[in-house]
Every structure is written in C-alpha cells, then in structure tokens.
Design a protein around this motif. Structure first.
Motif, PDB file in Angstrom:
ATOM      1  N   THR A  54      49.011  46.797  36.898  1.00 11.82           N
ATOM      2  CA  THR A  54      48.777  46.335  38.273  1.00 11.82           C
ATOM      3  C   THR A  54      49.685  45.182  38.656  1.00 11.82           C
ATOM      4  OG1 THR A  54      46.984  45.914  39.849  1.00 11.82           O
ATOM      5  CG2 THR A  54      47.005  44.557  37.879  1.00 11.82           C
ATOM      6  N   GLY A  60      53.495  49.470  42.717  1.00 17.72           N
ATOM      7  CA  GLY A  60      52.414  49.805  43.643  1.00 17.72           C
ATOM      8  C   GLY A  60      51.232  50.527  43.029  1.00 17.72           C
ATOM      9  N   GLU A  63      48.131  49.523  44.982  1.00 20.64           N
ATOM     10  CA  GLU A  63      48.203  49.636  46.431  1.00 20.64           C
ATOM     11  C   GLU A  63      47.779  51.029  46.872  1.00 20.64           C
ATOM     12  OE1 GLU A  63      52.202  48.651  47.401  1.00 20.64           O
ATOM     13  OE2 GLU A  63      52.097  46.639  46.509  1.00 20.64           O
ATOM     14  N   GLY A  66      48.553  54.377  45.082  1.00 20.72           N
ATOM     15  CA  GLY A  66      48.743  54.170  43.652  1.00 20.72           C
ATOM     16  C   GLY A  66      47.566  54.679  42.837  1.00 20.72           C
ATOM     17  N   HIS A  69      44.566  52.281  42.381  1.00 19.64           N
ATOM     18  CA  HIS A  69      43.844  52.103  43.640  1.00 19.64           C
ATOM     19  C   HIS A  69      42.761  53.167  43.777  1.00 19.64           C
ATOM     20  CE1 HIS A  69      43.187  51.515  47.982  1.00 19.64           C
ATOM     21  NE2 HIS A  69      43.209  52.828  48.059  1.00 19.64           N
TER      22      HIS A  69
END
Length: 377
Positions: A54, A60, A63, A66, A69
C-alpha cells in the motif's frame, strides 16, 4: 528529454516520500516478527506485506481500482471477513471445559474490565495536544483489551475505520506477546502457594450438552444484546457444526480452507490501512500505548477475580487461570499452564484455563456488542 523526464517521474525512486519508506520498514518489521519470531504469523505476514504494497508510490494498490482497495471494502468495510473468521474459530473451539465448570464464565467476563477501563483512558488522552479521540474512536481502541483480533477489526471497521490499521496492529501485536506480557503480571498478583494450587479433575461433558450450549448462548444474545449477534451468531454456528457431528465436511472447511483464505485477505485488507498518512501520527502512539494498558488490565482483573473466587469457593481455584480470561485462544491458556507448572511440576491447568479462555471469546464479542449498541448510532 521530455520522455526521459516522464519515464523518471513514473519510477518509484522519483516518487518515494519519507513516510512511505518508514511504513515499508514497519511492514518489514511485521514480517520479521511473523517469520523470525513466529508471532501471530498467520495474520502478521499478510498484514506486513500489505503494508509494503500500500506504500508503493504510483502503484495505486489502495486507491480506487487497486486490489487492496477492493479487498478492504469487500470484506472489512462490510464486516464479512471478521465474521467468517469467527465462524471458523467457533468450529475449532471446544466448550467442554466451560460447560464442566461454568463458574469460569465469570473469569472471562472479569478480563473484559480492561476494555471499559481503556475506554475512559482513551478519552483522557484528549488532553494531549494532537490527539482528538471521539467516543466512537475510544470505543474501537478499547476493544484491544479483549485480545481478540477479529473482534477488534470488526468494531473498528464500524466505529473508527480511519484507525483500523493502528488498532489491528496493536491488537495482534499484544496477542503475539501474551507469553511475554502475562507472566510478570500473574506472578506479581499471586503468591507461590496460590500458583501451586491443584484443581480437581473436570467432569466429562455429554454431546447433548455441547449441542445445546451454542444454541443457548445465541438465544441469550438475541434476547439481551442483539447488537452482538453478528459475532456471537457466527461463532455459535461454527461451534454447532463442530459438535453436531453431522456436517464434518462443513466443519472441516470452516476450520481450515475457509478461515485460511479469509485470513489472507483480512491481513492484506488491514495492511492497506497502514499508509503513512493514517499511521504516522501522535494518535497511533496513543493507541499502541493504550493497547498495552488495556491488555495488562484485562490480565490483572482476571487474576484478581480468580483469587476472589478461590477464597469463596469450596473447591480450590488456581488464580493463574484468571489470566486466560482474555480471548487469545489457546495461547493464554497455555501460558497459565506453563506458569503453574513452574510453581508445581504436577500442576496441569491447561483444561481448567480453557474454560475462561473460551469464555473470553464470548466476553469480548459481548463487550463489542455493548459498545456498538451504545455509541454505534
């Protein structure tokens, strides 16, 4: 020249910030604890690797779009991963010791005192410049005292998702340090004679009792604390699959493949919250400090309750088993047994300590339900 400059700006070297480097080193530290010291490796390894991923610039991972995420929002933000793990833990838990000696339920309850003491401690930290914990934040931090990682993650995801990374790291770090933190507290609060106390052998528990127990626990939770039923309900489902004896394949899957897969994603999801912006602040230090206090208070209150019960009970109770009231299963029970054997080579406390140990799992889930009911709205 512009193309070279664009290429350079797309590299990690051009985009690294000091905070990201620090957090990648934190991730490496978690990997060290997991691999070299064997401290809670099943979660610290994926968590540490997630922290590294991360904090990679430009990649990413955390983000929108990603991998981390979507892992976080699919399983942790929704609360699904901790609940699945609770089902697996229920499938691995034998309530026989608790059913045979139901008085030890009080020890599991007493050990949760650390949770509520830390709640007020977190609020008191607001007097320090740079720390601003709301009541929801303080409640999420306090659950660290239960020494129950999935419960801590579940409650933090509901009440204080921005603090999830620090709370998870604190919870699992102190769970891993149970063999180091607990013995000095246990020895300080007990005498040599108390540690030598031998307890009577537990009675055998019937299969019917083991089947009725999870159903009874769930029924009581439904009646008196519905907010705790997500955790308690999944725990009881896993335990019923184990004890019924008719769904061995499901019980085996819950204990092995399912909980293992979920643990990988849970660790990566928590690691996604170990970004420099979220972790490197004064509040994180406060959370880590409060976690140590919470865990110590929980251990001490369990031992003191066991000392009181020993004085009031007809049958002798070794106060050491009170320390197993925290829900680090089965590590806390093993520590109680080890300290007991050091005082008396013929003193086998493991099965006796498993009673308060599994009671602690229920106690931390109930405590989480109380906090969720009180401040969750």
């Amino acid at each position: 020249m512009d193309k070279l400059n664009t290429l350079w700006l797309s590299t990690g070297l051009a985009n690294f910030e000091l905070g990201q480097v620090v957090m990648m080193l934190v991730g490496c530290g978690l990997l060290y604890l997991a691999i070299a010291r064997n401290f809670e490796p099943l979660l610290l390894l994926p968590m540490g690797f997630g922290a590294i991923l991360t904090n990679i610039p430009v990649a990413g991972f955390s983000e929108v779009g990603g991998l981390l995420h979507y892992i976080y929002y699919a399983g942790i933000d929704t609360g699904i991963f901790p609940l699945i793990i609770f089902m697996g833990v229920g499938a691995m838990t034998d309530f026989g010791a608790l059913i045979a000696n139901p008085k030890t339920l009080l020890l599991g309850a007493a050990a949760q005192f650390g949770i509520f003491a830390t709640l007020f401690g977190a609020i008191a930290l607001n007097t320090i410049p740079g720390i601003e914990f709301t009541l929801k934040d303080a409640s999420a931090i306090a659950i660290i005292g239960g020494a129950d990682g999935p419960t801590a993650i579940f409650l933090a995801s509901k009440l204080a998702p921005e603090l999830l990374g620090a709370i998870a790291v604190a919870a699992y770090s102190y769970m891993a340090l149970v063999p180091i933190i607990q013995p000095p507290i246990m020895k300080a609060l007990t005498t040599e004679d108390e540690r030598k106390i031998e307890m009577a052998q537990l009675r055998s528990v019937t299969k019917i009792e083991k089947i009725i127990f999870p159903l009874g626990v769930l029924l009581m939770t439904i009646f008196f604390l519905p907010a705790a039923t997500p955790l308690v309900g999944m725990f009881c489902l896993g335990n019923l699959m184990r004890e019924s004896g008719v769904v061995d394949r499901l019980s085996s899957t819950a204990q092995n493949e399912l909980i293992n897969i979920t643990t990988i994603f849970l660790g990566l999801g928590v690691g996604s919250k170990l970004s420099a912006e979220a972790f490197l602040n004064v509040e994180t230090l406060g959370i880590l400090g409060l976690g140590a206090v919470a865990f110590s208070i929980g251990t001490a209150s369990g031992v003191l309750m066991a000392k009181t019960m020993n004085k009031l009970s007809k049958n002798p109770i070794n106060p050491l088993i009170g320390a197993a009231g925290v829900s680090a299963v089965p590590m806390a029970a093993r520590v109680a047994n080890k300290v007991g054997l050091e005082a008396n080579p013929h003193n086998f406390l493991l099965m006796h300590a498993m009673g308060p140990n599994v009671a602690g799992v229920l106690g931390s889930a109930v405590a989480a339900g109380i906090l969720l009911a009180l401040v969750g709205g």
